[in-house]
Design a protein around this motif. Structure first.
Motif, PDB file in Angstrom:
ATOM      1  N   MET A   1       0.828  -1.201   0.000  1.00  0.00           N
ATOM      2  CA  MET A   1       0.000   0.000   0.000  1.00  0.00           C
ATOM      3  C   MET A   1       0.869   1.261   0.000  1.00  0.00           C
ATOM      4  N   ALA A   2       1.991   1.203   0.720  1.00  0.00           N
ATOM      5  CA  ALA A   2       2.905   2.347   0.755  1.00  0.00           C
ATOM      6  C   ALA A   2       3.443   2.647  -0.643  1.00  0.00           C
ATOM      7  N   LYS A   3       3.811   1.582  -1.361  1.00  0.00           N
ATOM      8  CA  LYS A   3       4.348   1.747  -2.711  1.00  0.00           C
ATOM      9  C   LYS A   3       3.289   2.328  -3.649  1.00  0.00           C
ATOM     10  N   LEU A   4       2.060   1.855  -3.519  1.00  0.00           N
ATOM     11  CA  LEU A   4       0.961   2.329  -4.365  1.00  0.00           C
ATOM     12  C   LEU A   4       0.706   3.815  -4.157  1.00  0.00           C
ATOM     13  N   GLU A   5       0.629   4.246  -2.886  1.00  0.00           N
ATOM     14  CA  GLU A   5       0.365   5.652  -2.597  1.00  0.00           C
ATOM     15  C   GLU A   5       1.562   6.521  -2.976  1.00  0.00           C
ATOM     16  N   MET A   6       2.772   5.990  -2.811  1.00  0.00           N
ATOM     17  CA  MET A   6       3.974   6.730  -3.201  1.00  0.00           C
ATOM     18  C   MET A   6       3.948   7.040  -4.694  1.00  0.00           C
ATOM     19  N   LYS A   7       3.565   6.051  -5.505  1.00  0.00           N
ATOM     20  CA  LYS A   7       3.509   6.238  -6.960  1.00  0.00           C
ATOM     21  C   LYS A   7       2.472   7.297  -7.327  1.00  0.00           C
ATOM     22  N   LYS A   8       1.329   7.273  -6.661  1.00  0.00           N
ATOM     23  CA  LYS A   8       0.296   8.268  -6.938  1.00  0.00           C
ATOM     24  C   LYS A   8       0.797   9.673  -6.610  1.00  0.00           C
ATOM     25  N   ALA A   9       1.538   9.783  -5.499  1.00  0.00           N
ATOM     26  CA  ALA A   9       2.070  11.088  -5.101  1.00  0.00           C
ATOM     27  C   ALA A   9       3.069  11.608  -6.129  1.00  0.00           C
ATOM     28  N   LEU A  10       3.965  10.733  -6.582  1.00  0.00           N
ATOM     29  CA  LEU A  10       4.999  11.150  -7.529  1.00  0.00           C
ATOM     30  C   LEU A  10       4.428  11.415  -8.920  1.00  0.00           C
ATOM     31  N   GLU A  11       3.314  10.779  -9.244  1.00  0.00           N
ATOM     32  CA  GLU A  11       2.664  11.078 -10.521  1.00  0.00           C
ATOM     33  C   GLU A  11       2.124  12.510 -10.532  1.00  0.00           C
ATOM     34  N   SER A  12       1.626  12.963  -9.387  1.00  0.00           N
ATOM     35  CA  SER A  12       1.110  14.328  -9.292  1.00  0.00           C
ATOM     36  C   SER A  12       2.237  15.349  -9.124  1.00  0.00           C
ATOM     37  N   ASN A  13       3.272  14.950  -8.367  1.00  0.00           N
ATOM     38  CA  ASN A  13       4.407  15.852  -8.131  1.00  0.00           C
ATOM     39  C   ASN A  13       5.679  15.024  -7.973  1.00  0.00           C
ATOM     40  N   PRO A  14       6.507  14.929  -9.028  1.00  0.00           N
ATOM     41  CA  PRO A  14       7.731  14.115  -8.970  1.00  0.00           C
ATOM     42  C   PRO A  14       8.724  14.567  -7.908  1.00  0.00           C
ATOM     43  N   GLU A  15       8.533  15.782  -7.369  1.00  0.00           N
ATOM     44  CA  GLU A  15       9.452  16.297  -6.356  1.00  0.00           C
ATOM     45  C   GLU A  15       8.851  16.270  -4.946  1.00  0.00           C
ATOM     46  N   GLU A  16       7.736  15.565  -4.779  1.00  0.00           N
ATOM     47  CA  GLU A  16       7.088  15.509  -3.461  1.00  0.00           C
ATOM     48  C   GLU A  16       8.070  14.928  -2.441  1.00  0.00           C
ATOM     49  N   PRO A  17       8.517  15.720  -1.440  1.00  0.00           N
ATOM     50  CA  PRO A  17       9.579  15.266  -0.533  1.00  0.00           C
ATOM     51  C   PRO A  17       9.224  14.040   0.299  1.00  0.00           C
ATOM     52  N   THR A  18       7.996  13.992   0.818  1.00  0.00           N
ATOM     53  CA  THR A  18       7.605  12.849   1.647  1.00  0.00           C
ATOM     54  C   THR A  18       7.543  11.573   0.818  1.00  0.00           C
ATOM     55  N   ALA A  19       7.072  11.677  -0.419  1.00  0.00           N
ATOM     56  CA  ALA A  19       7.007  10.511  -1.297  1.00  0.00           C
ATOM     57  C   ALA A  19       8.409  10.015  -1.632  1.00  0.00           C
ATOM     58  N   LEU A  20       9.340  10.944  -1.868  1.00  0.00           N
ATOM     59  CA  LEU A  20      10.722  10.554  -2.159  1.00  0.00           C
ATOM     60  C   LEU A  20      11.369   9.887  -0.938  1.00  0.00           C
ATOM     61  N   GLU A  21      10.988  10.365   0.256  1.00  0.00           N
ATOM     62  CA  GLU A  21      11.508   9.754   1.482  1.00  0.00           C
ATOM     63  C   GLU A  21      10.984   8.326   1.639  1.00  0.00           C
TER      64      GLU A  21
END
Length: 305
Positions: free
Chosen positions: A254-274
């Motif tokens: 689930m973490a990986k799925l939500e991370m991908k959604k975040a980076l699709e909207s903003n490739p520089e999202e800091p929390t998603a990159l973390e």
């Protein structure tokens, strides 16, 4: 023997199971179960301390016909989902019909104007729950007052969380091109700035979720963030925070799925990159652990001489 309840959320043809159990609307299941067990000890015929036999009979009937069904709504996943959907619908109806709302209890009136209303709500519910099952009269009065608190809480939460979403502003026409006086040619008009993420209806949910995350209440944070992404499905911050919550709860998929959604909207999202970095580290560690021979394999796994 009548158990009719007509105040608070009960006015909306809705059975307020939270009020019956004396728990706040965001209570987790473990807390619900603990509260239910306390009520059972209070009302069960073997342990009930009500004075008159009539009150004891009432308590036993109330336990079997009201309290037990309320708890069952939370203990079964399908029933819980159905109940939560109904609660969300009632919340919207409360907002729509707020002009006709009648508040009788002093606790609910104070909550309607409280500055720190979320904390005030939980404190008020806890205070009423302490004496909720001390007697027949207190039981009925407490349920009525808690349901009124729930009604006011839903109203305030819907207001802050964007439950009633205002219509979008009218589209602006593109400005005419600017003519360079030297070349007599049109200059390129710069694109408009990106929308401010703090204007998103998901933002209040992110703020509340951050408070839960700071206290490691990740399950509560997940509930807030899920509501946030319903309001704004492409809100990168909400998806990234969801990814972090799932990671902290050892739900890597689930973490990986939500991370991908975040980076699709903003490739520089800091929390998603973390989260991405944490997932990669965890994956590498797991792979290394699988490749490392076990204790007995290291002793007897060598070639025979």
């Amino acid at each position: 023997m009548s158990f009719e309840m007509t105040k608070g959320l009960f006015k909306y043809d809705f059975t307020d199971q939270h009020a019956i159990l004396g728990i706040p609307l965001d209570a987790e299941f473990n807390d619900i179960r603990k509260r239910y067990m306390k009520i059972v000890r209070r009302l069960h015929s073997d342990t009930c301390s009500f004075e008159s036999q009539a009150d004891k009979d009432w308590a036993n009937q109330f336990l079997s016909k009201v309290v037990n069904p309320a708890y069952n709504k939370f203990s079964k996943e399908s029933d819980r989902k159905e109940y939560n959907l109904l609660l969300a619908t009632v919340g919207k109806r409360v907002v729509k019909e707020q002009a006709k709302m009648q508040i009788e209890s002093e606790a609910a009136k104070q909550l309607a104007t409280a500055k720190d209303w979320e904390e005030a709500y939980k404190t008020a519910v806890s205070k009423l729950a302490l004496k909720q099952y001390e007697s027949v009269k207190e039981t009925q009065e407490a349920i009525d007052q808690i349901s009124e608190l729930n009604m006011v809480y839903l109203l305030r939460k819907e207001r802050v969380g964007g439950g009633v979403t205002p219509p979008p502003p009218p589209l602006k026409k593109d400005p005419p091109p600017v003519v360079d006086p030297k070349t007599k040619q049109d200059r390129v008009t710069p694109p408009p700035p990106p929308p401010d993420p703090t204007d998103s209806p998901a933002e209040p949910y992110c703020r509340r979720a951050q408070g839960f995350m700071d206290s490691k209440s990740y399950a509560k944070a997940v509930l807030e963030l899920k509501e946030g992404v319903k309001r704004d499905p492409k809100h990168s911050k909400a998806h990234a925070m969801l990814a972090m919550c799932y990671f902290e709860q050892n739900q890597a998929t689930m973490a990986k799925l939500e991370m991908k959604k975040a980076l699709e909207s903003n490739p520089e999202e800091p929390t998603a990159l973390e989260v991405k970095k944490k997932l990669e580290q965890a994956s590498a560690k797991a792979k290394k652990s699988e490749e490392k021979p076990g204790f007995f394999a290291s002793l007897f796994g060598g070639k025979k001489k």
